[in-house]
Write an enzyme that holds these catalytic residues in place. Structure first.
Site, mmCIF file in Angstrom:
data_model
loop_
_atom_site.group_PDB
_atom_site.id
_atom_site.type_symbol
_atom_site.label_atom_id
_atom_site.label_comp_id
_atom_site.label_asym_id
_atom_site.label_seq_id
_atom_site.Cartn_x
_atom_site.Cartn_y
_atom_site.Cartn_z
ATOM 1 C CE LYS A 110 37.876 28.418 52.592
ATOM 2 N NZ LYS A 110 37.052 27.728 51.390
ATOM 3 C CE LYS A 189 39.753 37.558 52.108
ATOM 4 N NZ LYS A 189 39.551 36.115 51.810
ATOM 5 C CE LYS A 192 31.808 33.448 54.550
ATOM 6 N NZ LYS A 192 31.628 33.996 53.289
HETATM 7 P P1 ADP Z 1 35.149 35.297 53.483
HETATM 8 O O1 ADP Z 1 36.579 35.631 53.379
HETATM 9 O O2 ADP Z 1 34.763 36.504 54.240
HETATM 10 O O3 ADP Z 1 34.936 33.957 53.889
HETATM 11 P P2 ADP Z 1 34.685 34.369 50.846
HETATM 12 O O4 ADP Z 1 35.845 33.471 50.793
HETATM 13 O O5 ADP Z 1 33.161 33.719 50.952
HETATM 14 O O6 ADP Z 1 34.803 35.464 52.012
HETATM 15 O O7 ADP Z 1 34.635 35.397 49.616
HETATM 16 C C1 ADP Z 1 33.617 35.475 48.781
HETATM 17 C C2 ADP Z 1 33.888 36.503 47.743
HETATM 18 O O8 ADP Z 1 34.440 37.660 48.246
HETATM 19 C C3 ADP Z 1 35.156 35.831 46.821
HETATM 20 O O9 ADP Z 1 35.092 36.340 45.467
HETATM 21 C C4 ADP Z 1 36.355 36.826 47.529
HETATM 22 O O10 ADP Z 1 37.646 36.721 46.903
HETATM 23 C C5 ADP Z 1 35.648 38.193 47.759
HETATM 24 N N1 ADP Z 1 36.193 38.768 49.038
HETATM 25 C C6 ADP Z 1 36.081 38.099 50.395
HETATM 26 N N2 ADP Z 1 36.816 38.858 51.127
HETATM 27 C C7 ADP Z 1 37.403 39.769 50.327
HETATM 28 C C8 ADP Z 1 38.209 41.059 50.939
HETATM 29 N N3 ADP Z 1 38.552 41.320 52.040
HETATM 30 N N4 ADP Z 1 38.705 41.824 49.852
HETATM 31 C C9 ADP Z 1 38.269 41.632 48.589
HETATM 32 N N5 ADP Z 1 37.431 40.551 48.170
HETATM 33 C C10 ADP Z 1 37.050 39.721 48.989
#
Ligand code: ADP
Ligand code: TRP
Length: 320
Positions: A110, A189, A192
């Site tokens: 991050k 991956k 957002k």
């Molecule tokens: P982002 O990467 O979009 O910011 P978050 O970190 O808020 O998403 O993740 C929220 C939940 O969704 C977590 O449990 C995370 O592991 C899961 N998650 C987020 N992106 C993915 C992905 N591309 N594939 C599988 N799980 C994901």
């Protein structure tokens, strides 16, 4: 079995969130006592706009209820409505080695992406440990990127129990390996933060545009194609039955199938899967009093456990 997970209200939910976290959490609610919360304290590490935080919190509440969280089975709440986790976080902080936090990938990733290196961002896993340990969860369904944070929780809980006596249950992460990392439209991956998502509740027009933009190789229509290395196929697989997967894979390999066609088939799958949830969401959005009620009742249920755990922890360390 007690199951707990949380999600940050820091953006529109996408297919990666759905398959990595929401769907397994929703399935697990049938197997045990489920706790699910909206991590608005955690979101403060990246969202510093009060109106945005408020709106996004309620958006996520609507998303989850529309996707199948059943408030009769799951205590669904806002993290900030259970402030006991903060007192617990301090108690845990005091015994969390710096080195454990310094090794966390999420902090490094991050800050490398330009998110401010605040104390909150660094201490994030300790607050997460408090969320989990406050309710003595056994199982924590998360995507693979959060696994390390659950491991930190285990380490901290073991350390506490060794120092002060058995207070905390040691949780296990639960990861759906088959869909552990959902790719985004650029093949990285889906996240957002990378602007590569397919939103679950996005407008149909922009969703279609983004599906059509999924990155593929530059093979011609008639060329045989490899489904295993294709982002469109990787996403299609998430929605398809065994037979549908085998059929599309065979058409990839045979040649004569264009990526445009595969994308249209993917879009149809996405719309079929999320269509009923979109209707439910629109209905719920017309009854925000009900949504607030659900969140209040969820917090009341989680608070009972959190207060009990906190009291045990306070006694164990000598605050009482
Ligand atoms: P982002 O990467 O979009 O910011 P978050 O970190 O808020 O998403 O993740 C929220 C939940 O969704 C977590 O449990 C995370 O592991 C899961 N998650 C987020 N992106 C993915 C992905 N591309 N594939 C599988 N799980 C994901
Ligand atoms: N850090 C998690 C995420 O970004 C959200 C979260 C906060 C969480 N506390 C938690 C997940 C406790 C599981 C358990 O996705």
């Amino acid at each position: 079995m007690r199951i707990l997970s949380g999600i940050q209200p820091s953006g529109k939910l996408h297919i990666g969130n759905y398959f990595g976290m929401m769907k397994p959490a929703i399935e697990l609610q049938r197997q045990g006592e489920a706790y699910l919360f909206i991590a608005n304290y955690h979101a403060m590490t990246t969202v510093q706009d009060a109106a945005a935080l408020r709106t996004m919190t309620l958006d996520v509440a609507l998303d989850f209820l529309a996707c199948g969280i059943d408030p009769a089975k799951t205590a669904f709440y806002r993290q900030s409505d259970v402030p006991e986790v903060h007192e617990l976080a301090w108690i845990l902080s005091s015994i969390t080695p710096m080195g454990l936090l310094e090794r966390c990938h999420s902090y490094k990733d991050k800050t490398a992406r330009g998110i401010a290196a605040t104390h909150g961002l660094f201490a994030y896993p300790v607050l997460m440990a408090a969320d989990i340990l406050a309710v003595n969860a056994n199982v924590v369904p998360v995507g693979r990127d959060q696994k390390q944070h659950v491991e930190v929780t285990r380490d901290v809980a073991l350390r506490f129990n060794n120092l002060f006596g058995e207070v905390f249950t040691i949780p296990e992460p639960s990861i759906l390996e088959t869909v552990a990392v959902v790719p985004g439209i650029d093949g990285q991956k889906m996240s957002k933060s990378y602007d590569n998502t397919l939103e679950i509740f996005g407008e149909p027009g922009p969703l279609k545009k983004r599906v059509m933009k999924i990155v593929t190789d530059s093979k011609e229509l008639e060329d045989p194609k490899d489904p295993e290395t294709c982002n469109v196929f990787a996403l299609y697989k998430l929605f398809a039955t065994e037979d549908e997967r085998a059929d599309l894979a065979q058409r990839y390999r045979a040649g004569g199938l264009g990526y445009g066609t595969a994308k249209k088939e993917l879009l149809a799958k996405i719309n079929d899967h999320f269509g009923p949830m979109r209707e439910k969401r629109a209905e719920l959005a017309g009854d925000m009093d009900y949504v607030e009620d659900v969140l209040r009742q969820g917090a009341a249920k989680a608070s009972v456990l959190a207060r009990e755990t906190l009291q045990k922890a306070r006694r164990a360390v000598g605050l009482e």
